[in-house]
Structures are given as C-alpha cells and as structure tokens.
Enzyme design. Structure first.
Site, PDB file in Angstrom:
ATOM      1  N   SER A 106       4.415   1.510   7.876  1.00  0.00           N
ATOM      2  CA  SER A 106       5.243   0.315   7.688  1.00  0.00           C
ATOM      3  C   SER A 106       4.457  -0.895   7.209  1.00  0.00           C
ATOM      4  O   SER A 106       5.040  -1.834   6.671  1.00  0.00           O
ATOM      5  CB  SER A 106       5.986  -0.030   8.985  1.00  0.00           C
ATOM      6  OG  SER A 106       5.090  -0.521   9.966  1.00  0.00           O
ATOM      7  N   LYS A 166       3.425  -6.370  12.638  1.00  0.00           N
ATOM      8  CA  LYS A 166       4.118  -6.885  11.461  1.00  0.00           C
ATOM      9  C   LYS A 166       3.412  -8.146  10.976  1.00  0.00           C
ATOM     10  O   LYS A 166       2.508  -8.662  11.620  1.00  0.00           O
ATOM     11  CB  LYS A 166       5.590  -7.221  11.788  1.00  0.00           C
ATOM     12  CG  LYS A 166       6.414  -6.065  12.329  1.00  0.00           C
ATOM     13  CD  LYS A 166       6.593  -4.937  11.332  1.00  0.00           C
ATOM     14  CE  LYS A 166       7.317  -3.748  11.953  1.00  0.00           C
ATOM     15  NZ  LYS A 166       7.346  -2.583  11.040  1.00  0.00           N
TER      16      LYS A 166
END
EC number: 3.4.21.89
Length: 282
Positions: free
Chosen positions: A43, A104
């Site tokens: 990701s 993230k």
C-alpha cells in the site's frame, strides 16, 4: 523470628526482578523512543516494499495512548507534548476502530479540504503538482508483489528473462514542499474521485503512496480503510529509516538464508520526504 531465605530463593527472586526490569525497559523504549516496524503489504509502494523493516520514532509528535507498544493502553483522549506532523510525513497509527497498526502518509492537516478528481489530488481547492516520471523497474520476488496486491498486472520480464515490476510513477509535491513518488494505475478506480472533505480539528487525512491500492482515509472502515480523517491521538510515531529488507526467501531455522534473503540497497534509506524549496508555503 523471620525465617531466612535460602540462597536458592534469593537467586530466583533476583532473576525474576531482573527480568521484570528488562521487560519494563524494553516496553519504555518501544513506547517512548523508537520501535521496529514490518511492512506487510504494497500500500505504500514505491516508497516502502513488502518485507521492509523500519525504525519508527515515538517522540516527534508527543505521546498518546497509541504510543504505548503492543496496544496495552486504554484509548484516552489527549496527547502529551503534542506537535502536528508535517504534510508528507510517513506515520504509523492505530486504526481508530480495530487498533491494528497501519502505515500511511500525511496528506491533510486540520482545516484542510481534501478532494480527488480523476485521481488528481486537490488540497484547499488547488491541484497538487503532479509530474509523470519514467516507469520504475523493480525486481519481483516472493515478497513483491505482496499478498492480495494490486500490482500483479505490472509483472513482466526484462531482457534477461527475469521477472520485474514496471510501475507507472507520478511525483507529487504537497503544499509546504514535500515531494515523493506515487503509483498511479490509471482511471477507473473507486478512490479516484473523493470528497471534498474538510479535515476536522485534531484530525489528519492519510493516504498510501500506492494510490489505487491503499485502504486509507478515502476508504470506509467496512472495506478495511480508515473511514475518513483520523484522530491525531491515533498516531503512534513517524517512520524514519529502513533498517533492512527481505525478499521472502528467508527461513528462520537456516541462518545462511538470512543473508541470501536480504535486498541490496534498502538498508539506511531515509524515509523523510525530500522538500522542494521552490514550492509555495502556506
């Protein structure tokens, strides 16, 4: 008259005490200073690869319940010596609902309005600078692409017949100058259009660098995403550096495989974003 403890009892008591002290020291360092972190997915490609091991510092943003390692602390509002991240920082956080660790990049700060149109990012109504880069060629291995990856469509073979990934790269420059590469797989993905959403006070908007393969603030919690902007208190620390990276061929019982499984060129990679001094600052 109190019975004197035997030498054996005193030795066992000292051993238990020493073990407890060591465990408390480890927990304290893990929770307050730094801890290792393993990347289990794609990701955050191309910046981070499945199999990377990182050092995450705990002190840059102050401390909250999420700073305590192993999810031992109850969820309590507030942050000690809190300081907001900068746009572009890579952060580790506890998912607000499941308390699973995520990693993230910080895209939006409190008060920002975030939107995406056809995959292009807008912050406060202004398009973020995007520059298409040459395709990035990375060797494929048992860890790359990772499990349930969105990147298998980019696996091909080079001139020597070796399996590689040919990744489409777009470089973004956020307000404030943070510059980093993202993967843009083209139009037609559910996360290409989003918002506008205003980031509430004491919240952050987080996204993965693999823009079409990241369960982040654009994705609902039901789909394993973050379900919107994330409370600042959920941030556990900042990713600093890659300590080492493995290609998925290591076997815990075979020390020789540990060396063979190391990816070259990954150790020591600085994870703080480059900053374009010519970019406008808010």
């Amino acid at each position: 008259m109190a019975k004197k403890k035997s030498d054996g009892e005193e030795s066992w008591g000292k051993l238990i005490r020493d073990i407890l002290v060591i465990l408390l020291l480890v927990l304290g360092i893990h929770s307050c200073v730094a801890k290792p972190f393993y990347i289990p997915s794609d990701s955050m490609m191309p910046t981070l690869r499945n199999g990377d091991r990182l050092i995450v510092s705990k002190y840059p943003y102050g401390w909250s319940y999420a700073s305590v390692s192993f999810h031992l602390a109850p969820k309590i509002d507030g942050r000690l010596f809190g300081r907001l991240p900068e746009r572009g920082d890579i952060v580790v956080l506890e998912h607000p609902d499941t308390r699973i660790d995520y990693i993230k990049r910080v895209i939006g700060l409190p008060g920002d309005t975030i939107a995406l149109r056809n995959g292009a990012l807008f912050i406060n109504g202004k398009p973020v600078k995007r520059t298409v880069q040459p395709a990035l060629t990375i060797p494929a291995d048992p860890n790359l692409p990772g499990p349930d990856s969105s990147l298998f469509r980019f696996v091909t073979r080079d001139a020597s017949g070796r399996e590689v990934l040919e990744l489409p790269i777009v470089r973004e420059t956020l307000p404030g100058g943070a510059t980093f590469d993202t993967i843009d797989m083209g139009r037609g993905y559910a996360t290409d259009d989003y918002g506008p959403v205003k980031v509430p006070a004491d919240h952050l908007f987080l996204m993965g660098d693999n823009r079409d393969g990241s369960a982040d603030s654009r994705v609902s919690a039901e789909r394993k995403g973050l379900g919107g902007p994330v409370p600042f208190d959920a941030i556990a620390g900042r990713a600093e550096i890659i300590s080492f990276s493995t290609n998925g061929t290591t076997e815990w019982y075979n020390p020789l495989s540990w060396l063979r499984g190391l990816r070259s060129g990954r150790a020591g990679t600085d994870l703080r974003p480059a900053r374009d001094s010519s970019a406008s600052r808010e």
